[in-house]
Write a protein that holds these residues in place. Structure first.
Motif, mmCIF file in Angstrom:
data_model
loop_
_atom_site.group_PDB
_atom_site.id
_atom_site.type_symbol
_atom_site.label_atom_id
_atom_site.label_comp_id
_atom_site.label_asym_id
_atom_site.label_seq_id
_atom_site.Cartn_x
_atom_site.Cartn_y
_atom_site.Cartn_z
ATOM 1 N N LEU A 214 0.833 -1.215 0.000
ATOM 2 C CA LEU A 214 0.000 0.000 0.000
ATOM 3 C C LEU A 214 0.862 1.257 0.000
ATOM 4 O O LEU A 214 0.542 2.248 -0.682
ATOM 5 C CB LEU A 214 -0.925 -0.005 1.213
ATOM 6 C CG LEU A 214 -2.031 -1.068 1.213
ATOM 7 C CD1 LEU A 214 -2.835 -0.986 2.509
ATOM 8 C CD2 LEU A 214 -2.942 -0.914 0.011
ATOM 9 N N GLU A 215 1.967 1.234 0.750
ATOM 10 C CA GLU A 215 2.854 2.403 0.805
ATOM 11 C C GLU A 215 3.482 2.678 -0.557
ATOM 12 O O GLU A 215 3.538 3.828 -1.016
ATOM 13 C CB GLU A 215 3.932 2.190 1.862
ATOM 14 C CG GLU A 215 5.020 3.267 1.890
ATOM 15 C CD GLU A 215 4.498 4.660 2.214
ATOM 16 O OE1 GLU A 215 5.238 5.632 1.964
ATOM 17 O OE2 GLU A 215 3.349 4.788 2.706
ATOM 18 N N GLN A 216 3.962 1.629 -1.228
ATOM 19 C CA GLN A 216 4.580 1.827 -2.537
ATOM 20 C C GLN A 216 3.550 2.279 -3.571
ATOM 21 O O GLN A 216 3.860 3.096 -4.444
ATOM 22 C CB GLN A 216 5.278 0.541 -2.998
ATOM 23 C CG GLN A 216 6.508 0.182 -2.194
ATOM 24 C CD GLN A 216 7.490 1.340 -2.109
ATOM 25 O OE1 GLN A 216 7.819 1.975 -3.114
ATOM 26 N NE2 GLN A 216 7.966 1.620 -0.900
ATOM 27 N N TRP A 217 2.338 1.769 -3.473
ATOM 28 C CA TRP A 217 1.279 2.222 -4.373
ATOM 29 C C TRP A 217 1.025 3.716 -4.180
ATOM 30 O O TRP A 217 0.862 4.462 -5.153
ATOM 31 C CB TRP A 217 0.007 1.412 -4.105
ATOM 32 C CG TRP A 217 -1.110 1.658 -5.081
ATOM 33 C CD1 TRP A 217 -2.041 2.649 -5.036
ATOM 34 C CD2 TRP A 217 -1.391 0.888 -6.259
ATOM 35 N NE1 TRP A 217 -2.908 2.540 -6.089
ATOM 36 C CE2 TRP A 217 -2.537 1.474 -6.867
ATOM 37 C CE3 TRP A 217 -0.823 -0.230 -6.848
ATOM 38 C CZ2 TRP A 217 -3.094 0.970 -8.035
ATOM 39 C CZ3 TRP A 217 -1.378 -0.734 -8.018
ATOM 40 C CH2 TRP A 217 -2.495 -0.133 -8.593
ATOM 41 N N ARG A 218 1.010 4.148 -2.913
ATOM 42 C CA ARG A 218 0.796 5.564 -2.617
ATOM 43 C C ARG A 218 1.935 6.418 -3.178
ATOM 44 O O ARG A 218 1.706 7.469 -3.793
ATOM 45 C CB ARG A 218 0.687 5.771 -1.104
ATOM 46 C CG ARG A 218 0.359 7.204 -0.689
ATOM 47 C CD ARG A 218 0.585 7.424 0.797
ATOM 48 N NE ARG A 218 1.996 7.274 1.150
ATOM 49 C CZ ARG A 218 2.904 8.217 0.933
ATOM 50 N NH1 ARG A 218 2.553 9.378 0.371
ATOM 51 N NH2 ARG A 218 4.154 8.028 1.288
ATOM 52 N N VAL A 219 3.176 5.976 -2.966
ATOM 53 C CA VAL A 219 4.339 6.721 -3.463
ATOM 54 C C VAL A 219 4.264 6.878 -4.978
ATOM 55 O O VAL A 219 4.468 7.967 -5.522
ATOM 56 C CB VAL A 219 5.648 6.010 -3.055
ATOM 57 C CG1 VAL A 219 6.845 6.603 -3.801
ATOM 58 C CG2 VAL A 219 5.870 6.107 -1.551
ATOM 59 N N LEU A 220 3.956 5.780 -5.651
ATOM 60 C CA LEU A 220 3.947 5.803 -7.114
ATOM 61 C C LEU A 220 2.817 6.653 -7.675
ATOM 62 O O LEU A 220 3.032 7.481 -8.570
ATOM 63 C CB LEU A 220 3.836 4.368 -7.649
ATOM 64 C CG LEU A 220 5.074 3.496 -7.443
ATOM 65 C CD1 LEU A 220 4.725 2.025 -7.628
ATOM 66 C CD2 LEU A 220 6.180 3.897 -8.404
ATOM 67 N N THR A 221 1.600 6.457 -7.161
ATOM 68 C CA THR A 221 0.448 7.129 -7.764
ATOM 69 C C THR A 221 0.263 8.563 -7.285
ATOM 70 O O THR A 221 -0.232 9.409 -8.040
ATOM 71 C CB THR A 221 -0.844 6.334 -7.493
ATOM 72 O OG1 THR A 221 -1.043 6.220 -6.080
ATOM 73 C CG2 THR A 221 -0.761 4.952 -8.121
ATOM 74 N N ARG A 222 0.664 8.855 -6.055
ATOM 75 C CA ARG A 222 0.391 10.190 -5.508
ATOM 76 C C ARG A 222 1.629 11.079 -5.467
ATOM 77 O O ARG A 222 1.546 12.264 -5.787
ATOM 78 C CB ARG A 222 -0.225 10.060 -4.117
ATOM 79 C CG ARG A 222 -1.574 9.351 -4.173
ATOM 80 C CD ARG A 222 -2.245 9.235 -2.840
ATOM 81 N NE ARG A 222 -3.492 8.463 -2.939
ATOM 82 C CZ ARG A 222 -4.252 8.125 -1.925
ATOM 83 N NH1 ARG A 222 -3.913 8.485 -0.690
ATOM 84 N NH2 ARG A 222 -5.359 7.420 -2.116
ATOM 85 N N GLU A 223 2.765 10.517 -5.077
ATOM 86 C CA GLU A 223 3.981 11.340 -5.046
ATOM 87 C C GLU A 223 4.618 11.428 -6.433
ATOM 88 O O GLU A 223 4.958 12.511 -6.898
ATOM 89 C CB GLU A 223 4.978 10.772 -4.031
ATOM 90 C CG GLU A 223 4.518 10.889 -2.585
ATOM 91 C CD GLU A 223 5.580 10.426 -1.606
ATOM 92 O OE1 GLU A 223 6.749 10.248 -2.012
ATOM 93 O OE2 GLU A 223 5.245 10.233 -0.424
ATOM 94 N N LYS A 224 4.793 10.285 -7.068
ATOM 95 C CA LYS A 224 5.400 10.275 -8.401
ATOM 96 C C LYS A 224 4.391 10.603 -9.493
ATOM 97 O O LYS A 224 4.771 10.978 -10.602
ATOM 98 C CB LYS A 224 6.017 8.900 -8.674
ATOM 99 C CG LYS A 224 7.251 8.599 -7.848
ATOM 100 C CD LYS A 224 8.405 9.492 -8.267
ATOM 101 C CE LYS A 224 9.690 9.148 -7.560
ATOM 102 N NZ LYS A 224 10.812 10.015 -8.023
ATOM 103 N N ARG A 225 3.097 10.400 -9.191
ATOM 104 C CA ARG A 225 1.999 10.666 -10.131
ATOM 105 C C ARG A 225 2.173 9.898 -11.435
ATOM 106 O O ARG A 225 2.033 10.431 -12.535
ATOM 107 C CB ARG A 225 1.868 12.169 -10.392
ATOM 108 C CG ARG A 225 1.327 12.928 -9.183
ATOM 109 C CD ARG A 225 1.187 14.389 -9.453
ATOM 110 N NE ARG A 225 2.477 15.050 -9.578
ATOM 111 C CZ ARG A 225 2.733 16.056 -10.408
ATOM 112 N NH1 ARG A 225 1.767 16.528 -11.189
ATOM 113 N NH2 ARG A 225 3.924 16.605 -10.463
ATOM 114 N N VAL A 226 2.503 8.594 -11.266
ATOM 115 C CA VAL A 226 2.588 7.714 -12.418
ATOM 116 C C VAL A 226 1.410 6.750 -12.388
ATOM 117 O O VAL A 226 0.785 6.550 -11.345
ATOM 118 C CB VAL A 226 3.920 6.923 -12.433
ATOM 119 C CG1 VAL A 226 5.110 7.871 -12.431
ATOM 120 C CG2 VAL A 226 4.006 5.962 -11.271
ATOM 121 N N ASP A 227 1.107 6.175 -13.543
ATOM 122 C CA ASP A 227 0.063 5.157 -13.620
ATOM 123 C C ASP A 227 0.679 3.785 -13.394
ATOM 124 O O ASP A 227 1.869 3.563 -13.652
ATOM 125 C CB ASP A 227 -0.628 5.197 -14.989
ATOM 126 C CG ASP A 227 -1.627 6.336 -15.084
ATOM 127 O OD1 ASP A 227 -2.461 6.462 -14.168
ATOM 128 O OD2 ASP A 227 -1.565 7.101 -16.061
#
Length: 201
Positions: free
Chosen positions: A78-91
């Motif tokens: 869940l943490e990595q999903w958050r980092v990728l989608t919200r911080e990095k803003r990648v799909d």
């Protein structure tokens, strides 16, 4: 210009590297944008994952074959999903679960459904890993009860061990001297002496 990346994670006992690579190549991801980490279950240091994170830009797409490539457990996934989608803003596209494709339904309902599916799958993945560990532990315990030995067989005791053991228990010689006569370290001698005591009638 948005880029598509792939990430592969395999452990020392995981034989799915080729399967994962083929699946990512079928998404037309060039080899130089596919990152792979090999590690054991206990060591989760991921240099290639960190290198990939530095390359990702908003709007890029990350493809993985399954959700557990992102982490060891429910919280980490869940943490990595958050980092990728919200911080990095990648799909993110999870190939074995098409519902987890953040390019689809970017409205509030679509985000809610994706988050809900992610949490359920993360929990299931962690629960299955814990069940496997429990089954392994139960199997080992049952095998030990049946007398199955694990690890290397201990070396045979030297012929003079019984005599040395008696002299040591009676205080005639020290532990260092007993270990020296037996050709082993002091700690090993104590361990073997304890086993010898249990085996003696």
């Amino acid at each position: 210009m948005e880029q598509t990346y792939g990430y592969i994670r395999v452990s020392s006992v995981d034989q799915n590297e080729i399967r994962q690579r083929i699946a990512l190549e079928q998404q037309a991801i060039p080899p130089d944008r596919i990152f792979m980490d090999k590690m054991s279950g206990k060591d989760f240091h991921r240099p290639q994952y960190q290198a990939m994170l530095k390359k990702l830009r908003p709007g890029d797409l990350l493809c993985i074959t399954s959700i557990d490539r992102l982490g060891r457990n429910y919280e980490e996934i869940l943490e990595q999903w958050r980092v990728l989608t919200r911080e990095k803003r990648v799909d993110i596209l999870v190939l074995d679960m098409p519902l987890l494709d953040t390019r689809r339904d970017k409205n509030l309902l679509g985000t809610f459904i994706a988050d809900l599916v992610l949490q359920v799958l993360s929990f299931v993945a962690q629960n299955e890993r814990e069940n496997i560990r429990n089954r392994q532990a139960e199997g080992i315990a049952a095998a030990k009860q049946r007398g199955v030995r694990f690890g290397h067989e201990p070396r045979p005791l030297p012929p003079n061990f019984p005599e040395t053991y008696v002299l040591w228990t009676e205080g005639v010689i020290s532990t260092s001297e007993a270990a020296k006569r037996s050709g082993m370290a002091r700690s090993t001698f104590r361990t073997r002496a304890e086993s010898f005591k249990k085996d003696c009638p």
